[in-house]
Design an enzyme around this catalytic site. Structure first.
Site, PDB file in Angstrom:
ATOM      1  N   SER A 132      -0.239  -0.947   6.995  1.00 38.87           N
ATOM      2  CA  SER A 132       0.617  -0.736   5.656  1.00 38.87           C
ATOM      3  C   SER A 132       1.966  -0.799   6.101  1.00 38.87           C
ATOM      4  O   SER A 132       2.545  -0.593   7.040  1.00 38.87           O
ATOM      5  CB  SER A 132       0.181   0.495   4.942  1.00 38.87           C
ATOM      6  OG  SER A 132       1.082   0.904   4.082  1.00 38.87           O
ATOM      7  N   TYR A 145      -1.723   9.299   4.905  1.00 36.05           N
ATOM      8  CA  TYR A 145      -1.898   7.798   4.737  1.00 36.05           C
ATOM      9  C   TYR A 145      -1.135   7.319   5.905  1.00 36.05           C
ATOM     10  O   TYR A 145      -1.537   6.355   6.509  1.00 36.05           O
ATOM     11  CB  TYR A 145      -1.591   7.399   3.498  1.00 36.05           C
ATOM     12  CG  TYR A 145      -1.542   6.045   3.321  1.00 36.05           C
ATOM     13  CD1 TYR A 145      -2.828   5.079   3.072  1.00 36.05           C
ATOM     14  CD2 TYR A 145      -0.355   5.160   3.039  1.00 36.05           C
ATOM     15  CE1 TYR A 145      -2.862   3.839   2.977  1.00 36.05           C
ATOM     16  CE2 TYR A 145      -0.554   3.995   2.795  1.00 36.05           C
ATOM     17  CZ  TYR A 145      -1.823   3.227   2.814  1.00 36.05           C
ATOM     18  OH  TYR A 145      -1.834   2.049   2.586  1.00 36.05           O
ATOM     19  N   ALA A 147       0.077   8.251   8.724  1.00 30.51           N
ATOM     20  CA  ALA A 147      -0.320   8.450  10.158  1.00 30.51           C
ATOM     21  C   ALA A 147      -1.527   7.607  10.336  1.00 30.51           C
ATOM     22  O   ALA A 147      -1.617   7.174  11.297  1.00 30.51           O
ATOM     23  CB  ALA A 147      -0.802   9.970  10.116  1.00 30.51           C
ATOM     24  N   LYS A 149      -2.470   4.776   9.026  1.00 28.29           N
ATOM     25  CA  LYS A 149      -2.188   3.342   9.140  1.00 28.29           C
ATOM     26  C   LYS A 149      -1.404   3.305  10.341  1.00 28.29           C
ATOM     27  O   LYS A 149      -1.626   2.139  10.885  1.00 28.29           O
ATOM     28  CB  LYS A 149      -1.492   3.014   7.643  1.00 28.29           C
ATOM     29  CG  LYS A 149      -2.334   2.909   6.432  1.00 28.29           C
ATOM     30  CD  LYS A 149      -3.537   2.007   6.700  1.00 28.29           C
ATOM     31  CE  LYS A 149      -4.232   1.487   5.440  1.00 28.29           C
ATOM     32  NZ  LYS A 149      -5.346   0.781   5.454  1.00 28.29           N
ATOM     33  N   ILE A 178       1.288  -3.773  -3.747  1.00 26.24           N
ATOM     34  CA  ILE A 178       0.699  -5.126  -4.233  1.00 26.24           C
ATOM     35  C   ILE A 178      -0.225  -4.852  -5.591  1.00 26.24           C
ATOM     36  O   ILE A 178      -0.606  -3.474  -5.497  1.00 26.24           O
ATOM     37  CB  ILE A 178      -0.502  -5.402  -3.092  1.00 26.24           C
ATOM     38  CG1 ILE A 178       0.070  -5.902  -1.845  1.00 26.24           C
ATOM     39  CG2 ILE A 178      -1.286  -6.607  -3.507  1.00 26.24           C
ATOM     40  CD1 ILE A 178       1.001  -7.022  -1.710  1.00 26.24           C
TER      41      ILE A 178
END
Length: 244
Positions: A132, A145, A147, A149, A178
């Site tokens: 990400s 999240y 951490a 990724k 996106i």
């Protein structure tokens, strides 16, 4: 680019919607035999490629996916790890249960599938993970999240080092904002306008197809000398300082 993936057999996770669906469809359009994997049976039913509905967080799921692929469409040589879950919260607001959820959903499943892949890809192959843009820069309110990724990006480099001599390339894609079913309502609300859309040189919102094309490149022989990298697909958000 038709035929770019001819002769490849690919497992694509998270394929019921968004980036995963776009990637499964593009892989098939470019000649790959595709097994689309997701826990959302209804979403999978809308695809025109073979599918498998499974909860990737369940024990033994990785083995089930690879065994099913070999039995139904052939031994895979491409794995696109796309299934995952985003979320917004700081470390101080993250419970142990929350942290374990984001790690399990974004990292543990990627690790388990990739571990299985290196046992199956005897003749070489390509693993493409999903990191990400949040793994590449600090963003307030995204601790568990980000951490997870960030660990995916690190795992990508490590596995590239371990398995390159066996002809297995391991790379990652780092999507930015996106538009998918999961983000559409927030995008429409304008919550990302200042933080993301106007803060990058390419101001439009990304599409799943933008990301799928990078997955296809990394899975193909066009990227035959590329391994261990994480490619941002974010309109320049993580690599530039831009002011409208």
């Amino acid at each position: 680019m038709t035929g770019q993936l001819s002769g490849r057999t690919a497992i694509v996770t998270g394929a019921a919607s968004g980036i995963g669906r776009a990637t499964a469809e593009l892989f098939a359009a470019r000649g790959a035999t595709v097994l689309a994997v997701d826990r959302d049976e209804q979403g999978l039913a809308e695809l025109s490629v073979p599918t498998l509905a499974v909860d990737l967080a369940a024990p033994g799921a990785a083995e089930e996916v690879f065994d099913h692929c070999a039995a139904t469409v052939g031994t895979p040589d491409v794995l696109a790890n796309i299934a995952g879950k985003a979320g917004d919260r700081s470390a101080g607001d993250t419970s142990d249960e929350d942290f374990e959820f984001f790690v399990r959903t974004n990292l543990t499943t990627t690790f388990a599938l990739s571990r299985r892949a290196v046992h199956v890809f005897d003749g070489g192959g390509a693993i493409v993970n999903t990191a990400s843009s949040f793994a590449l820069t600090g963003v307030a309110g995204s601790a568990p999240y980000s951490a997870a990724k960030g660990a995916v990006a690190s795992l990508t480099r490590q596995m590239a080092a371990d398995y390159g001599r066996r002809g297995i390339r391991v790379n990652a894609v780092a999507p930015g904002l996106i538009e998918t079913p999961a983000t559409r309502a927030k995008i429409a609300s304008g919550i990302f306008d200042d933080l993301v859309t106007r803060a990058r040189p390419l101001p439009r919102v990304g599409t799943p197809e933008d990301v799928a094309r990078v997955f296809a490149f990394l899975a193909s022989d066009d990227a035959a000398f590329v391994t261990g990298v994480t490619i941002p697909v974010d309109g320049g958000w993580t690599s530039t300082h831009f002011r409208d």
